[in-house]
Design a protein around this motif. Structure first.
Motif, PDB file in Angstrom:
ATOM      1  N   VAL A  65     -46.891 -11.630 -39.300  1.00 34.64           N
ATOM      2  CA  VAL A  65     -45.485 -11.825 -38.975  1.00 34.64           C
ATOM      3  C   VAL A  65     -45.400 -13.157 -38.238  1.00 34.64           C
ATOM      4  O   VAL A  65     -45.828 -13.262 -37.088  1.00 34.64           O
ATOM      5  CB  VAL A  65     -44.927 -10.677 -38.097  1.00 34.64           C
ATOM      6  CG1 VAL A  65     -43.461 -10.934 -37.749  1.00 34.64           C
ATOM      7  CG2 VAL A  65     -45.103  -9.332 -38.782  1.00 34.64           C
ATOM      8  N   GLU A  66     -44.919 -14.176 -38.954  1.00 34.46           N
ATOM      9  CA  GLU A  66     -44.781 -15.507 -38.354  1.00 34.46           C
ATOM     10  C   GLU A  66     -43.485 -15.544 -37.550  1.00 34.46           C
ATOM     11  O   GLU A  66     -42.405 -15.365 -38.108  1.00 34.46           O
ATOM     12  CB  GLU A  66     -44.769 -16.590 -39.434  1.00 34.46           C
ATOM     13  CG  GLU A  66     -46.058 -16.704 -40.221  1.00 34.46           C
ATOM     14  CD  GLU A  66     -47.241 -17.258 -39.435  1.00 34.46           C
ATOM     15  OE1 GLU A  66     -47.091 -17.610 -38.244  1.00 34.46           O
ATOM     16  OE2 GLU A  66     -48.336 -17.329 -40.025  1.00 34.46           O
ATOM     17  N   LEU A  67     -43.613 -15.758 -36.240  1.00 32.46           N
ATOM     18  CA  LEU A  67     -42.440 -15.789 -35.375  1.00 32.46           C
ATOM     19  C   LEU A  67     -41.722 -17.126 -35.442  1.00 32.46           C
ATOM     20  O   LEU A  67     -40.530 -17.214 -35.163  1.00 32.46           O
ATOM     21  CB  LEU A  67     -42.837 -15.490 -33.925  1.00 32.46           C
ATOM     22  CG  LEU A  67     -43.506 -14.142 -33.677  1.00 32.46           C
ATOM     23  CD1 LEU A  67     -43.740 -13.948 -32.190  1.00 32.46           C
ATOM     24  CD2 LEU A  67     -42.692 -13.009 -34.255  1.00 32.46           C
ATOM     25  N   GLY A  68     -42.446 -18.164 -35.780  1.00 35.30           N
ATOM     26  CA  GLY A  68     -41.902 -19.518 -35.830  1.00 35.30           C
ATOM     27  C   GLY A  68     -43.046 -20.494 -35.742  1.00 35.30           C
ATOM     28  O   GLY A  68     -44.223 -20.114 -35.763  1.00 35.30           O
ATOM     29  N   ALA A  69     -42.709 -21.779 -35.630  1.00 39.04           N
ATOM     30  CA  ALA A  69     -43.745 -22.799 -35.571  1.00 39.04           C
ATOM     31  C   ALA A  69     -44.573 -22.692 -34.286  1.00 39.04           C
ATOM     32  O   ALA A  69     -45.789 -22.780 -34.299  1.00 39.04           O
ATOM     33  CB  ALA A  69     -43.118 -24.183 -35.686  1.00 39.04           C
ATOM     34  N   GLU A  70     -43.900 -22.506 -33.163  1.00 40.07           N
ATOM     35  CA  GLU A  70     -44.558 -22.427 -31.852  1.00 40.07           C
ATOM     36  C   GLU A  70     -43.521 -21.911 -30.865  1.00 40.07           C
ATOM     37  O   GLU A  70     -42.338 -21.844 -31.173  1.00 40.07           O
ATOM     38  CB  GLU A  70     -45.078 -23.822 -31.471  1.00 40.07           C
ATOM     39  CG  GLU A  70     -45.981 -23.913 -30.258  1.00 40.07           C
ATOM     40  CD  GLU A  70     -47.169 -22.965 -30.225  1.00 40.07           C
ATOM     41  OE1 GLU A  70     -47.007 -21.877 -29.644  1.00 40.07           O
ATOM     42  OE2 GLU A  70     -48.249 -23.292 -30.735  1.00 40.07           O
ATOM     43  N   TRP A  71     -43.934 -21.529 -29.643  1.00 40.58           N
ATOM     44  CA  TRP A  71     -43.030 -20.924 -28.669  1.00 40.58           C
ATOM     45  C   TRP A  71     -42.063 -21.921 -28.040  1.00 40.58           C
ATOM     46  O   TRP A  71     -41.077 -21.549 -27.424  1.00 40.58           O
ATOM     47  CB  TRP A  71     -43.814 -20.219 -27.554  1.00 40.58           C
ATOM     48  CG  TRP A  71     -44.538 -21.140 -26.637  1.00 40.58           C
ATOM     49  CD1 TRP A  71     -45.811 -21.606 -26.806  1.00 40.58           C
ATOM     50  CD2 TRP A  71     -44.061 -21.728 -25.426  1.00 40.58           C
ATOM     51  NE1 TRP A  71     -46.146 -22.452 -25.774  1.00 40.58           N
ATOM     52  CE2 TRP A  71     -45.079 -22.540 -24.909  1.00 40.58           C
ATOM     53  CE3 TRP A  71     -42.855 -21.645 -24.729  1.00 40.58           C
ATOM     54  CZ2 TRP A  71     -44.950 -23.274 -23.741  1.00 40.58           C
ATOM     55  CZ3 TRP A  71     -42.717 -22.371 -23.552  1.00 40.58           C
ATOM     56  CH2 TRP A  71     -43.762 -23.163 -23.075  1.00 40.58           C
ATOM     57  N   LEU A  87     -42.380  -7.827 -27.510  1.00 43.32           N
ATOM     58  CA  LEU A  87     -43.829  -7.592 -27.450  1.00 43.32           C
ATOM     59  C   LEU A  87     -44.314  -7.692 -26.009  1.00 43.32           C
ATOM     60  O   LEU A  87     -45.146  -6.899 -25.559  1.00 43.32           O
ATOM     61  CB  LEU A  87     -44.583  -8.597 -28.330  1.00 43.32           C
ATOM     62  CG  LEU A  87     -44.527  -8.361 -29.830  1.00 43.32           C
ATOM     63  CD1 LEU A  87     -45.102  -9.577 -30.572  1.00 43.32           C
ATOM     64  CD2 LEU A  87     -45.280  -7.100 -30.217  1.00 43.32           C
ATOM     65  N   GLY A  88     -43.768  -8.664 -25.277  1.00 47.72           N
ATOM     66  CA  GLY A  88     -44.119  -8.811 -23.862  1.00 47.72           C
ATOM     67  C   GLY A  88     -43.696  -7.602 -23.042  1.00 47.72           C
ATOM     68  O   GLY A  88     -44.448  -7.114 -22.193  1.00 47.72           O
ATOM     69  N   ALA A  89     -42.500  -7.093 -23.307  1.00 50.62           N
ATOM     70  CA  ALA A  89     -42.019  -5.915 -22.582  1.00 50.62           C
ATOM     71  C   ALA A  89     -42.860  -4.686 -22.908  1.00 50.62           C
ATOM     72  O   ALA A  89     -43.108  -3.838 -22.042  1.00 50.62           O
ATOM     73  CB  ALA A  89     -40.550  -5.660 -22.932  1.00 50.62           C
ATOM     74  N   MET A  90     -43.310  -4.588 -24.154  1.00 52.66           N
ATOM     75  CA  MET A  90     -44.080  -3.422 -24.590  1.00 52.66           C
ATOM     76  C   MET A  90     -45.533  -3.459 -24.135  1.00 52.66           C
ATOM     77  O   MET A  90     -46.113  -2.420 -23.825  1.00 52.66           O
ATOM     78  CB  MET A  90     -44.060  -3.336 -26.130  1.00 52.66           C
ATOM     79  CG  MET A  90     -42.707  -3.030 -26.724  1.00 52.66           C
ATOM     80  SD  MET A  90     -42.644  -3.302 -28.520  1.00 52.66           S
ATOM     81  CE  MET A  90     -43.806  -2.068 -29.106  1.00 52.66           C
ATOM     82  N   THR A  91     -46.125  -4.655 -24.115  1.00 53.09           N
ATOM     83  CA  THR A  91     -47.574  -4.751 -23.913  1.00 53.09           C
ATOM     84  C   THR A  91     -47.998  -5.645 -22.752  1.00 53.09           C
ATOM     85  O   THR A  91     -49.166  -5.642 -22.380  1.00 53.09           O
ATOM     86  CB  THR A  91     -48.263  -5.300 -25.183  1.00 53.09           C
ATOM     87  OG1 THR A  91     -47.858  -6.670 -25.364  1.00 53.09           O
ATOM     88  CG2 THR A  91     -47.917  -4.479 -26.410  1.00 53.09           C
ATOM     89  N   GLY A  92     -47.073  -6.437 -22.231  1.00 57.65           N
ATOM     90  CA  GLY A  92     -47.421  -7.380 -21.177  1.00 57.65           C
ATOM     91  C   GLY A  92     -47.970  -8.690 -21.707  1.00 57.65           C
ATOM     92  O   GLY A  92     -48.316  -9.574 -20.931  1.00 57.65           O
ATOM     93  N   GLN A  93     -48.046  -8.858 -23.026  1.00 59.66           N
ATOM     94  CA  GLN A  93     -48.587 -10.084 -23.615  1.00 59.66           C
ATOM     95  C   GLN A  93     -47.510 -10.795 -24.419  1.00 59.66           C
ATOM     96  O   GLN A  93     -46.961 -10.234 -25.366  1.00 59.66           O
ATOM     97  CB  GLN A  93     -49.763  -9.770 -24.546  1.00 59.66           C
ATOM     98  CG  GLN A  93     -50.300 -11.011 -25.239  1.00 59.66           C
ATOM     99  CD  GLN A  93     -51.404 -10.701 -26.225  1.00 59.66           C
ATOM    100  OE1 GLN A  93     -52.188  -9.788 -26.034  1.00 59.66           O
ATOM    101  NE2 GLN A  93     -51.459 -11.472 -27.289  1.00 59.66           N
ATOM    102  N   THR A  94     -47.201 -12.049 -24.024  1.00 58.77           N
ATOM    103  CA  THR A  94     -46.239 -12.851 -24.775  1.00 58.77           C
ATOM    104  C   THR A  94     -46.920 -13.952 -25.574  1.00 58.77           C
ATOM    105  O   THR A  94     -46.269 -14.651 -26.334  1.00 58.77           O
ATOM    106  CB  THR A  94     -45.195 -13.501 -23.842  1.00 58.77           C
ATOM    107  OG1 THR A  94     -45.872 -14.341 -22.905  1.00 58.77           O
ATOM    108  CG2 THR A  94     -44.379 -12.444 -23.114  1.00 58.77           C
ATOM    109  N   SER A  95     -48.225 -14.113 -25.396  1.00 56.45           N
ATOM    110  CA  SER A  95     -48.945 -15.156 -26.131  1.00 56.45           C
ATOM    111  C   SER A  95     -49.296 -14.668 -27.532  1.00 56.45           C
ATOM    112  O   SER A  95     -49.399 -13.471 -27.785  1.00 56.45           O
ATOM    113  CB  SER A  95     -50.213 -15.565 -25.377  1.00 56.45           C
ATOM    114  OG  SER A  95     -51.097 -14.467 -25.269  1.00 56.45           O
ATOM    115  N   MET A  96     -49.461 -15.634 -28.427  1.00 52.41           N
ATOM    116  CA  MET A  96     -49.849 -15.331 -29.792  1.00 52.41           C
ATOM    117  C   MET A  96     -51.189 -16.008 -30.076  1.00 52.41           C
ATOM    118  O   MET A  96     -51.474 -17.035 -29.476  1.00 52.41           O
ATOM    119  CB  MET A  96     -48.807 -15.847 -30.797  1.00 52.41           C
ATOM    120  CG  MET A  96     -47.406 -15.298 -30.611  1.00 52.41           C
ATOM    121  SD  MET A  96     -47.314 -13.521 -30.713  1.00 52.41           S
ATOM    122  CE  MET A  96     -46.119 -13.179 -29.435  1.00 52.41           C
TER     123      MET A  96
END
Length: 112
Positions: A65-71, A87-96
């Motif tokens: 699942v490509e979110l975009g080019a970069e954050w 994803l950050g709210a669910m797992t604590g991780q916002t990095s890809m």
């Protein structure tokens, strides 16, 4: 990256703005339930590229699942921003990359 985690958590929510958290969470849940391995990714990220290459070298069947080019603002659209924030709210991780195996978050390339 640990020191910046609180910053990225706040930043991801601000970048996402107003969105339907229930709908985005349901979309994520459906994607990870329907696919044995899911990689949430940025197209320009060398870490994401390396994670996908590793899975390919192992002959793993995975869904990207490509979110975009970069954050960076302007390179991530509103849908990608909302998925990243949720994803950050669910797992604590916002990095890809953010990898799920059999519905369980295993982290990213170096965190999982």
């Amino acid at each position: 990256m640990g020191l910046l985690k609180p910053f990225f958590s706040i930043e991801s929510g601000l970048q996402a703005g107003s969105y339907d958290a229930t709908a985005v969470r349901a979309q994520i849940a459906t994607t990870i339930a329907e696919n044995p391995v899911v990689v949430y990714s940025y197209t320009l990220s060398p870490f994401c590229t390396e994670a996908k290459e590793l899975l390919t070298s192992l002959n793993a069947k995975y869904t990207v699942v490509e979110l975009g080019a970069e954050w960076i603002p302007g390179l991530l659209n509103s849908e990608g921003s909302a998925i990243r924030a949720e994803l950050g709210a669910m797992t604590g991780q916002t990095s890809m990359p953010h990898i799920f195996i059999k519905g369980e978050s295993i982290g990213g390339l170096h965190s999982g």
